[in-house]
Scaffold this motif. Structure first.
Motif, short mmCIF file in Angstrom:
data_model
loop_
_atom_site.label_atom_id
_atom_site.label_comp_id
_atom_site.label_asym_id
_atom_site.label_seq_id
_atom_site.Cartn_x
_atom_site.Cartn_y
_atom_site.Cartn_z
N THR A 92 0.84 -1.19 0.00
CA THR A 92 0.00 0.00 0.00
C THR A 92 0.88 1.24 0.00
O THR A 92 2.09 1.16 0.20
CB THR A 92 -0.91 0.04 1.24
OG1 THR A 92 -0.09 0.27 2.40
CG2 THR A 92 -1.66 -1.28 1.41
N GLU A 94 0.97 3.30 2.22
CA GLU A 94 1.48 3.44 3.58
C GLU A 94 2.59 2.43 3.87
O GLU A 94 3.02 2.27 5.02
CB GLU A 94 0.34 3.24 4.60
CG GLU A 94 -0.81 4.22 4.47
CD GLU A 94 -1.79 3.85 3.36
OE1 GLU A 94 -2.52 4.75 2.90
OE2 GLU A 94 -1.81 2.68 2.94
N GLN A 96 2.43 -0.81 3.79
CA GLN A 96 1.98 -2.04 4.45
C GLN A 96 1.82 -3.12 3.39
O GLN A 96 1.38 -2.86 2.28
CB GLN A 96 0.64 -1.81 5.16
CG GLN A 96 0.13 -3.06 5.88
CD GLN A 96 -1.21 -2.80 6.56
OE1 GLN A 96 -2.03 -2.03 6.07
NE2 GLN A 96 -1.43 -3.44 7.70
N LEU A 162 -7.98 -3.22 -2.95
CA LEU A 162 -7.51 -2.63 -1.70
C LEU A 162 -8.43 -1.51 -1.22
O LEU A 162 -8.70 -1.38 -0.03
CB LEU A 162 -6.09 -2.09 -1.87
CG LEU A 162 -4.96 -3.12 -1.94
CD1 LEU A 162 -3.61 -2.41 -1.94
CD2 LEU A 162 -5.02 -4.10 -0.78
N SER A 163 -8.94 -0.73 -2.16
CA SER A 163 -9.81 0.38 -1.80
C SER A 163 -11.15 -0.10 -1.24
O SER A 163 -11.62 0.37 -0.20
CB SER A 163 -10.04 1.27 -3.03
OG SER A 163 -10.96 2.30 -2.75
N ARG A 168 -7.59 1.01 1.56
CA ARG A 168 -6.16 1.31 1.41
C ARG A 168 -5.87 1.74 -0.02
O ARG A 168 -6.61 1.39 -0.95
CB ARG A 168 -5.31 0.08 1.73
CG ARG A 168 -5.44 -0.41 3.16
CD ARG A 168 -4.58 0.40 4.08
NE ARG A 168 -4.56 -0.11 5.46
CZ ARG A 168 -3.86 0.43 6.42
NH1 ARG A 168 -3.07 1.46 6.18
NH2 ARG A 168 -3.91 -0.06 7.65
N ARG A 169 -4.76 2.45 -0.21
CA ARG A 169 -4.37 2.89 -1.55
C ARG A 169 -3.23 2.00 -2.06
O ARG A 169 -2.22 1.81 -1.40
CB ARG A 169 -3.91 4.35 -1.53
CG ARG A 169 -5.07 5.32 -1.23
CD ARG A 169 -4.60 6.76 -1.21
NE ARG A 169 -4.11 7.18 -2.52
CZ ARG A 169 -4.88 7.64 -3.49
NH1 ARG A 169 -6.18 7.75 -3.30
NH2 ARG A 169 -4.36 8.03 -4.64
#
Length: 299
Positions: A92, A94, A96, A162-163, A168-169
């Motif tokens: 992601t 972030e 992750q 993911l979204s 999440r991006r």
């Protein structure tokens, strides 16, 4: 946005030279064969325990593929009457790592902050005995692949997965692990939606490029004999389904394929697809057993 070397698409097996096994790993019964129908090399991964036979890219867990294309294309065929598992590790924004797994072993969708497990429903050739009874006689559509399971082009929208499921991006694809029992022709990443049923001339006529849709690159395509249609021979699954408001919790062929473009009806695209009763029954059954569940505890 993918780097220039990844655009307009990246042929993963070719770029990483899978046949040399220097930048990829194999374990158990993994072999390169010539497939008569596809007229080219495919990789057969087989074994009684999925985790014991696999093809993995990159070679070690400390490396990363670093592929930023939004869509992952997997050209594969589940082995008849067998189970398979595929694991994708994605990063992601972030930083992750999230594992996305799909298998016809999974009975229901499961989710944690770092792992999504999707049941994969193997379809049968249209009109086959399996297809005709899928909605009635077979009470549990998740399970071993049917005897006449077809070669499939699976398109995973990693950004949307993911979204929708984790908010999440998506950043990039780190690794792919293809476990038995599968035949695999290739992997591809791209920011474009490739429609294998559309020819280059049809795409130009319908001006599909402005919508991010393109014909399947020749090196990624399945062969279609003269006079035949792609969607009559193979399966095309896009996940999540385009335009779906609620995330689906299983990966399956939800309709006979994308609306085909013809030169005399290009202006009508897209067209609604009428589902047969057998397909509607099968989808109803799928939704019953994969209705959204609360987030599971780690397993």
């Amino acid at each position: 946005v993918p780097a220039a070397w990844q655009r307009p698409y990246l042929n993963v097996f070719k770029h990483f030279r899978v046949e040399e096994w220097k930048r990829s790993a194999r374990e158990g019964d993994v072999a390169a064969l010539t497939d008569a129908r596809l007229k080219g090399t495919v990789y057969r991964i087989r074994g009684s325990v999925p985790a014991s036979s696999y093809l993995q890219l990159p070679r070690t867990g400390t490396q990363s593929l670093g592929l930023a294309g939004r869509y992952l294309y997997l050209l594969f065929r589940p082995m008849p009457r067998k189970h398979f598992v595929v694991h994708l590790d994605v990063a992601t924004e972030e930083n992750q790592v999230v594992r996305i797994s799909f298998s016809n072993l999974f009975k229901e969708f499961k989710s944690t902050a770092t792992w999504l497990q999707f049941p994969f429903v193997c379809g049968a050739a249209t009109g086959s005995a399996y297809d005709r009874t899928a909605g009635t006689a077979r009470r549990d559509p998740v399970g071993a692949a049917p005897a006449d399971v077809r070669w499939t082009c699976l398109v995973l929208d990693l950004h949307s997965i993911l979204s929708l499921y984790l908010n999440r991006r998506y950043s990039h694809l780190k690794s792919v692990k293809l476990c038995s029992n599968l035949l695999v022709k290739n992997l591809c990443t791209s920011d474009l939606v490739f429609d294998p049923g559309v020819t280059f001339s049809e795409a130009r006529q319908a001006d599909l490029a402005c919508r991010g849709v393109a014909p399947m690159p020749r090196e990624m395509a399945f062969p279609v004999p003269k006079g035949e249609k792609w969607h009559d021979l193979y399966d095309y699954i896009r996940f999540p389904s385009e335009g779906s408001k609620l995330p689906f919790d299983s990966i399956q062929k939800s309709c006979p394929g994308p609306a085909a473009v013809s030169e005399d009806s290009a202006q009508q695209l897209p067209q609604p697809v009428t589902l047969t009763k057998a397909v509607r029954d099968r989808l109803s059954l799928i939704h019953q057993i994969t209705s959204p569940k609360a987030v599971s505890a780690p397993w």
